[in-house]
Write a protein that holds these residues in place. Structure first.
Motif: not given
Length: 110
Positions: A12-27
């Motif tokens: 909710d904080e970053v939005g779905i598109e940025d969320f995908r990027e955050v997840v990819a970066m995390f992994l």
């Protein structure tokens, strides 16, 4: 194992598109760190590595993984780095990633 509340907050904080990027970066960052830890074991860096992995895990809601990393960080800080069970920590990450990916199938990247 996973705080879905934290996952939803982040999304909710970053939005779905940025969320995908955050997840990819995390992994990617977590897996790069774990690969380095296996390829070039260095107990003198274990406290730092566990701290990094713990913080990354907390950001994405991987609770069990973060708790194991915190315990590893404390052990390393207390001069007991050789007692840290990296296999258990890495297995927890793999299990958390699997559960997360089942819920967010589109997040399998990285």
């Amino acid at each position: 194992m996973i705080s879905w509340e934290r996952v939803n907050e982040l999304r909710d904080e970053v939005g779905i598109e940025d969320f995908r990027e955050v997840v990819a970066m995390f992994l990617e960052e977590v897996e790069d760190t774990m690969v380095r830890m296996i390829a070039v074991p260095d107990l003198s860096r274990l406290e730092e590595d566990m701290h990094f992995l713990k913080g990354s895990a907390l950001n994405l809601g991987f609770l069990q993984f973060s708790e194991l990393c915190q315990a590893g960080e404390k052990a390393a800080a207390g001069g007991q780095a050789d007692t840290v069970d990296l296999d258990e920590i890495f297995e927890s990450y793999a299990a958390s990633k699997s559960v997360f990916s089942k819920k967010f199938g589109c997040m399998k990247a990285a």
